[in-house]
Design an enzyme around this catalytic site. Sequence first.
Site, PDB file in Angstrom:
ATOM      1  N   GLU A   1     -33.380  17.331  -4.492  1.00  0.00           N
ATOM      2  CA  GLU A   1     -32.457  17.101  -5.608  1.00  0.00           C
ATOM      3  C   GLU A   1     -31.045  17.471  -5.190  1.00  0.00           C
ATOM      4  OE1 GLU A   1     -33.216  19.217  -9.203  1.00  0.00           O
ATOM      5  OE2 GLU A   1     -35.366  18.842  -9.137  1.00  0.00           O
ATOM      6  N   GLU A  44     -39.556  23.908  -9.052  1.00  0.00           N
ATOM      7  CA  GLU A  44     -38.747  25.119  -8.871  1.00  0.00           C
ATOM      8  C   GLU A  44     -39.459  26.373  -9.392  1.00  0.00           C
ATOM      9  OE1 GLU A  44     -34.823  24.348 -10.455  1.00  0.00           O
ATOM     10  OE2 GLU A  44     -34.255  23.302  -8.637  1.00  0.00           O
TER      11      GLU A  44
HETATM   12  C1  GLA Z   1     -32.939  21.724 -11.005  1.00  0.00           C
HETATM   13  C2  GLA Z   1     -34.130  21.103 -11.699  1.00  0.00           C
HETATM   14  C3  GLA Z   1     -33.816  19.788 -12.343  1.00  0.00           C
HETATM   15  C4  GLA Z   1     -32.474  19.795 -13.011  1.00  0.00           C
HETATM   16  C5  GLA Z   1     -31.448  20.166 -11.997  1.00  0.00           C
HETATM   17  C6  GLA Z   1     -30.006  20.032 -12.452  1.00  0.00           C
HETATM   18  O1  GLA Z   1     -32.842  21.469  -9.690  1.00  0.00           O
HETATM   19  O2  GLA Z   1     -35.239  20.969 -10.864  1.00  0.00           O
HETATM   20  O3  GLA Z   1     -34.839  19.510 -13.261  1.00  0.00           O
HETATM   21  O4  GLA Z   1     -32.506  20.694 -14.068  1.00  0.00           O
HETATM   22  O5  GLA Z   1     -31.690  21.483 -11.580  1.00  0.00           O
HETATM   23  O6  GLA Z   1     -29.586  21.068 -13.231  1.00  0.00           O
END
Ligand code: GLA
Length: 686
Positions: A305, A152
């Site tokens: 995710e 991210e």
């Molecule tokens: C993001 C991050 C994960 C986790 C999720 C859930 O997508 O990439 O590592 O922190 O949020 O909060």
Amino acid sequence: MAAFRSRVGGLAYGGDYNPEQWDPAVWREDVRLMREAGVNVVSLGVFAWASLEPEPGTYAFGWLDEVMDLLHGNGIAVNLATPTAAPPVWLTQLHPEVFPIMADGEPFGFGSRLHYDPSSPIYRRYAAAITTKLAERYSYHPALAMWHISNEYGPTAYNPASSVAFREWLRRRYGSLDALNEAWTTRFWGQVYTSWEQIEVPNIPRSWSNPARRLDFKRFTSDALLECFVAERDIVRSFRDDIPVMTNFMRFYRHADYWRWAPEEDAVALDIYPDPADPSSHISAAFQYDLFRSLKGGQPWMLMEQAASAVSQWKLNVVKEPGRMLLGSLQALSRGADSVMFFQWRASRGGQERLHSAMLPHSGPSSRTFREVVELGRELRLLSGVAGTSSRADVAILFDWNGWWGLEETYGLPRNDFSYADTVMRHYTPLWREHVPLDVVSASSDLSPYKVLIVPNAYLIDDVGVSGIQEFARNGGTVIMSFFSGVVDSCNRVRPDGYPGAFRELIGAKIDEYWPARPAETFTVEFTDGRVTTSTWWREDLHLETGKPLAVYQDGLLSGRAAVVENTFGSGRVVYFATLLEESAFGEVLVDAVREAGVESPFAGVPSHVECTIRGDKYLFLLNHSADEPTTVPLTFAGIDLLTGAEVAEEITLAPLGATVIEIGGGKSGPQPDDRTTRIASGASL
Ligand code: GLA
């Protein structure tokens, strides 16, 4: 990606796996339960830098070797992460200058993640070193199926190193200081630069900064992050170039221009957490899925995710009630995903996200969530034929990061409370409700495949975007555009000869002034067909040239003047909304304009809470988003319900939050492929 698909046997299923938080006995149980659930791929080591390089230049790969072997021995492929989203504490102590300095002038500090300045040469050097070590060691490991670069990408930094890199970026963009001064209109408020070294990142939190400088800083930040991605990608590719490389993006993420990123990746991937407490979060999710399918021209994307149930980062974190996780997973597939993956496999005992749900929650394998995870694994195996297929729409909606930045990042507008995401969703939602498929386009996309283009509040649009839209209309396309569009050029300078400089001929009207409404002010608007509605928030003092009124104000100082305009441009049609119409009236007019352009949904009449999507011309996804109502959907063809194996014809009933996938014509009595395409495309109701 084709090799990846065949390796996982169709759809990828799994999640982030963080074995470094557990002792090895737990790994064995993990793998046993992963097999039970049908997991075929895990994202490994996403934040594991501190566990892989506990001291500078000292590596600890033993645990990762063992986990990679264990996974491989159990038929589970690895999406191996470079751990560079979480620099270890030793790195920040040795080199505090890697911490990003935030807009308030304070360094970010240690103890979270994403604590790096993407322009820091020191950060980049260390990130390259750990990436090289990982690639050296695992490029030919048989478990390796994909590279997950960092996580991210996001930090915006105001460091001295950012300023150095910003100057280099500006030199490349403008070539000369004269060109930069011109582009930034630096004679305004006396900001003329006479040497490159005078230019800093716009770190002046106590006032508003030059809007062109600010805009370039957004572009630069996105590019600086992208350079970090590309550097790591090139390292892993230098060892082996047949493993797909990607990173995970976020929903409605304003700080990275994903149109620029997508071509650099083998697949785009999305992390998304639709809020179960928000009754429209599935519509916003649908938009993201359409965007992600469109980012690489219709190629399948990866759902990297999602949550198995509740998240933990909001004030109120509601569970996904039974069925919602399965429904949401099929929704992503229906709009082009080739994977269903989660954050995370096993819930963490401690740390910030200790109460975030997981595929394997704290309550273990006997939990409701795990039972649903096993069920999802079963369903994904039944749906493996969907993998690799795609779909294409007749309607496109413009979604442009530069336009977003123009509206929300640069201040000084007639009103400074625009939400680009909201305005885009306002245009997307009525069509979603009518089951009209949409693609998402950038300002430089090829528009020729489409019949209709929707342009929400495109205040800032570059010349390429302007001529693309004009060309599209000239050649017979329908353009549906909303107010405050085409105002400034790519340097945030007002286009000459009055508003809307870019689109005056296109909309057939000149705008004298923009008239934002006073708080709570509403206006009565009457359409030429007699419909009466209200509008609010915005009006334009609009003078028709070639355009004709579709609706006029009935009250206020603009009484009798056009509120909605239609114009003919070349052989195309343009509908321009100069005010914010009441939502349902706006939806009706928008849907009518799409229908008039010859686009009909094959699912007209199906209630909007049942989302209907066709993927790959033969997989019909029916998703009942109502948590209360079972809904019966009539079918005009026979097919196979892929989740039950039953032949279906005439109708199918979906339980509340129920979902199914029908292979059209898959039944013995089903029509042949050509028949079914014709019947669906010709608007037969289901
Ligand atoms: C993001 C991050 C994960 C986790 C999720 C859930 O997508 O990439 O590592 O922190 O949020 O909060």
